[in-house]
Each structure stands twice: as C-alpha cells, then as structure tokens.
Design a protein around this motif. Structure first.
Motif: not given
Length: 584
Positions: A89-98, A111-120
């Motif tokens: 699984a892959v999820g994406s966030i475009v934005g800042n994480c605070t 929290s699992s074995t997937g891939t998270l992509i953050v652009t920010g």
C-alpha cells in the motif's frame, strides 16, 4: 481560513461527516472533533487538517491528501493522522506535517508496513515527552514500513519533538535539509536498526548541546550526501551515539575558536560518541579552527573527491588540500615511466621508455640521450636473421610442380584447351581445308604440304598464344625452365623441308605420301597433348581416304594399257643378241 468541524465519524468526502454538510476544500481547515475518526477514502484537498481531543484521520491506500497536517489536540498521546495500510500500500500527503503541543502528539504516523510519501516539511512540535520516541514528532515511521520525504525536517521546541523519526526497523529517505530543534528534538532520529538516507545538509541546533541535526541512536545505518555542520551550542550536525554507522560527504566544524567564543560552544560536523563507525569523504575546519569531527572511529572514505580545508592563521582565506588524483596538473599515467608510483601512491605510470642503448646516439630519451650506433656488422646481422626467416618460409612451401604435372593439370582443367579443340574441329569440317584435300583429282589447284602446314599454324596461332599466356603465368610462378633451343631448331629443320611451290598431280601424290602424320607432328610439338591426339585421328582418317581414292584412279588408267603389244616388243637383250649374230 474557515474552520469546519466534524459532525460524526465518516468519510472525508461525505457531507454527513461535517457540520453544516459542507465538505472542506481549499481555504478551509478541517478539524476532527474528539471521538471522531475521519477516513480519507478518495483524493482530498483543503488548506489544513487538524484534530481536537481524540479526533484522528486515517489515510487509505492509493489516496493523496493535499493539505497541511497539524496536531492541535490538547489530549496526550493522540496523533493527528495515521496510515495503517500494509505493504504494498502507498499513501501520499502533499503538505507540511507538524507535531502537537501536548506529550506524544505527533503529526503523521506510518504504523504498518506500507509506504508513505510526504511532499512537504516535517516539523517537531512544542509538546514534551520523557521518551525519545514519544515526543511531538512531525512524522513517525513506527514499524517496518517506508517513509519518503521531499522537504526539510526540523526539530521542535519540545523535548524529543523530532522533525521525523524512524522508531523501529523501517527505512526513511529524505531529500532536503535537517536541522536540530531548540530543545532536544532532532531534525531526524534513527532509533533502532533502521536505515536513514539523506540527500541534503545537516546542521546542529542553536540552543541545546543535544539538539543534533541527526542522531543515530543504535545499530542503524545513516548516509548523508551533503555537508554536516556543528550547531551553535555544542550540538553536532550528525551524532553517532552507539555502534551504528554514519557516512557523510563532508564534516565541518562550527565557528567557535580563539577570539570568537562568545555565544558559541565548540561543535563538530560529525561526532562519534561511542564505538560506532563514521566515514567521511571531506573535512573542513571551522573559520577559527574548530575541529570538523570528534570521537574515535573516524575514517576517511577513499574517493577522488577527498579534500581537507584549513583556514589560514595569519590571513584571511583557506587552503584546500585535494586528492592527488583530482589535480588537473597531475600528469597522466601514460606520461610517467611504467611502474613508477606518484600522486602520493595513488597512481602508477604506464609509459614504456626504451633504454638509451636502444635509441640512436644523441636522440633524447628519458632523462638522457640515446647511445646506439648503427654499424655495417649490425646491419649484416639483422639481414642474416631476416634472410633465415625467409629461407625457412620458402623451404616449408614445398617443391615446385614439374612440367609433366603442369601439362596434366592443364589437360584436365584448362578451358583454353577446350576452346582450342572446338575451334580446330569446326574448321576441319567439310567446308574447311581437309575437305579440299579429299578432292585432289578435280580441284583446279591443290594446296601444297607447306600451305597446309602454314594454314594449320595460322589457325593455331591465336589459341596457342592464349594458352601460352596462361601457361607462362603458371610456369613462372613455379620457376619452370623453358625447353632447349636445340629442340626447337630440330623441329624447324623438318618444317623447312616442306615444298613451297605448286606441283602437278603426281608430285602432289608423292608429296602427300611424304607429309608427316598428325601423330608425328604431335610428337614433335607436344608428346603428351590429348588435344593434338584428337587432331591426329581426324586428319589421319581424312588423308587416308584421300590417298586411297587417288591411287584407285591411277590404277584404273594403267589397267587400260595394251599389254599384248608390250609382250611382242623386243627387249634390249634380244636386240643385242641379234646384232651380235649378224656381225659374226
């Protein structure tokens, strides 16, 4: 910016989830109220998502959220957004994480074995924690999954509020710069045996000695393609706290030093605080001489880009010492004598320089001049060697073919002789010369034997000339020796005896009888030619027929003579006896 509160647990894009039935969009802040879980099941866009109380967001597989994620709850231990899908699984966030303002309230948690992509950017919060992984992180990789960030990561003002943390054995890849916070929050924190890869610069924090730009806490591996610089208050750019490994392109000391210590604490670019390994390609001392590295286990990784930069003590500026192999003025290996080590042992020459004794006298070679002198004896010696080689090659080539072998080869393979046979055969047809010979008794003029021979020679001349060219070429290549002139002269003597003037029929018959047969001519010209043997057969058969016809005609005439009269005539002997009797 309009604040839109959740009305119930539900999907983000459902109107029933939000107060007033309005789905948040660009320009809105969407807030998950306490007790509500908002699931993002389709791509969603708004300005910011936040939470209150126990409210939380869940990002589904394959979905992109375009919004800043900010934890605003005042309830401890509650993250703002979670990605719980397993690999692949892959999820994406475009934005800042605070991170948040209360203990253990992170911005985003994988929290699992997937891939998270953050652009920010990932920024630690202001909340504090007694645990290094329970602070108010911007992003956390809590399991064996993967997080990829394109953006800068900065520690927060709260204790252990890291910009991003690898809490377990997963991997994090960052393209951006890391900076330590104003407390004990790191720009990036690698907690266990995971992998952290950074493409960018890493700088220690400005207020606390432990606010490192990056901290490798255990046996993990950290690789920085960039510059690690010490902070203002003693924090290292990259700190290797245990037995792990830290690799960096360059390590730079901060500006601390004599006459420049106010407000500063000595800080190094890379610190090896325990028994781990630090591999550095380049080192740079601070402006006032601060060391770029500290601790044991500091190693220089050998590359062509190795440099060491020192600042001058008595003038402005710095001196850069580079790897010898990177010096443009360094001669190429092909310009250095073979086997000679140079460039501090990094290079070895490969040029083969002849000895002076192998170079003509006076010609520059190496560090001197040649000494070789060419003498007649030396030339003879060299010629003898080369002639011996030629002799060996000629000897191994075998014996040249004999004349008999050449003739045999020509008889079986030569197309020239085949052409000669066809030409002669066609000219010996009934309309040719031999046809005339068969009608000697009624021809107005009969060719002489000499004329016949001349005609044969004329007809043969062209084809024999062609044969001669081919034969001469082959004989020349095999060193063939021509026959003796005495043999040729003997043949000429016989042909010269042939009559050249016309004669009456009786003489012609006699001449024809005396004409040598084709077999005899062949014997004289070429005792082995099968082609002339064919000519002999043809001529002989036709001449035999001609002579037989003429003799038969002569006999017929003599048979008509009156033999009785001849019987009554006195012979000379009888007349003599009668005269003798009368005289007695």
């Amino acid at each position: 910016m309009a604040l839109i509160l959740s009305a119930a647990t539900g999907n983000f894009n459902s109107t029933a989830t939000w107060v007033g039935g309005v789905v948040p969009t660009t320009g809105d802040e969407a807030r998950a109220s306490t007790g509500h879980t908002i699931t993002i099941t389709a791509n969603a866009t708004c300005t910011e998502i936040s939470n209150a109380g126990t409210g939380i967001y869940t990002l589904n597989d394959g979905i992109t959220l375009t919004a800043n994620v900010t934890n605003k709850t005042t309830t401890g231990s509650r993250n703002c957004l979670q990605f719980t899908a397993a690999s692949p699984a892959v999820g994406s966030i475009v934005g800042n994480c605070t991170g948040g303002i209360t203990q253990a309230c992170g911005g985003v948690n994988n929290s699992s074995t997937g891939t998270l992509i953050v652009t920010g950017n990932c920024v630690g919060g202001s909340g504090s924690s007694g645990s290094v992984i329970l602070g108010c992180f911007g992003v956390s990789n809590a399991s064996t999954g993967t997080v990829t960030v394109t953006g800068n990561c900065t520690g927060g003002s709260g204790a252990s509020s890291h910009g991003i943390q690898n809490a377990s054995t997963g991997s994090i890849s960052i393209t951006g710069n890391l900076t330590g916070g104003t407390s004990t929050g790191y720009g990036a924190y690698n907690n266990l045996s995971g992998t952290l890869t950074v493409t960018g610069n890493v700088t220690g924090g400005t207020l606390v000695a432990t606010s490192h730009g990056l901290n490798n806490a255990s046996t993990g591996i950290v690789a920085v393609t960039g510059i690690c610089t010490g902070g203002a208050a003693g924090a290292a750019g990259a700190n290797n706290a245990s037995t792990g490994t830290v690799r960096a392109t360059r390590s730079v000391g901060n500006a601390y030093g004599p006459a420049n210590s106010a407000g500063l604490v000595a800080s190094v670019g890379v610190s090896n605080a325990a028994l781990g390994i630090c591999e550095i390609e380049q080192i740079e001392f601070g402006t006032f001489g601060q060391m770029p590295v500290s601790g044991t286990g500091i190693r220089l990784k050998k590359t062509s880009s190795n440099v060491a930069i020192f600042n001058y003590a008595d003038t402005a500026g710095a001196k850069t010492l580079i790897d010898a192999t990177a010096n443009a003025a360094m001669p190429a290996a092909t310009d250095v004598r073979n086997g000679v080590s140079y460039a501090s042992g990094a290079l070895t020459g490969s040029a083969f320089i002849p000895s002076a004794s192998s170079v003509a006298s006076g010609v520059p070679v190496g560090s001197g001049t040649g000494t070789a002198v060419l003498t007649a004896a030396a030339i003879r010696t060299e010629l003898a060697v080369e002639l011996a080689r030629i002799d060996a090659a000629v000897s191994s080539a075998g014996n040249a073919p004999t004349a008999v072998q050449i003739r045999t080869e020509m008889d079986s393979n030569s197309t020239k002789l085949a052409n000669l046979d066809a030409t002669i055969s066609s000219r010996l047809a009934p309309s040719g010369t031999l046809a005339t010979v068969t009608t000697l008794t009624n021809a107005p003029t009969v060719p002489t034997a000499s004329a016949i021979a001349t005609q044969v020679r004329t007809e043969l001349a062209t084809e024999l000339a062609r044969v001669d060219v081919a034969t001469s070429t082959r004989l020349a290549s095999s060193a063939y020796t021509a026959p003796a002139n005495t043999d040729v002269a003997a043949i000429k003597a016989k042909t010269d005896n042939l009559p050249s003037d016309p004669a009456d029929q009786s003489l012609v018959v006699a001449a024809i009888t005396a004409i040598p047969t084709v077999a005899q001519i062949r014997t004289e010209l070429d005792s082995n030619s099968t082609k002339l043997a064919n000519l002999d057969t043809t001529v002989s058969s036709r001449l035999a027929s001609s002579v037989s016809t003429n003799i038969t005609a002569i006999k017929a005439k003599t048979d008509l003579l009156n033999t009785d009269r001849l019987a009554q005539c006195a012979t000379t002997s009888i007349v003599g006896s009668l005269i003798a009797q009368s005289n007695s």
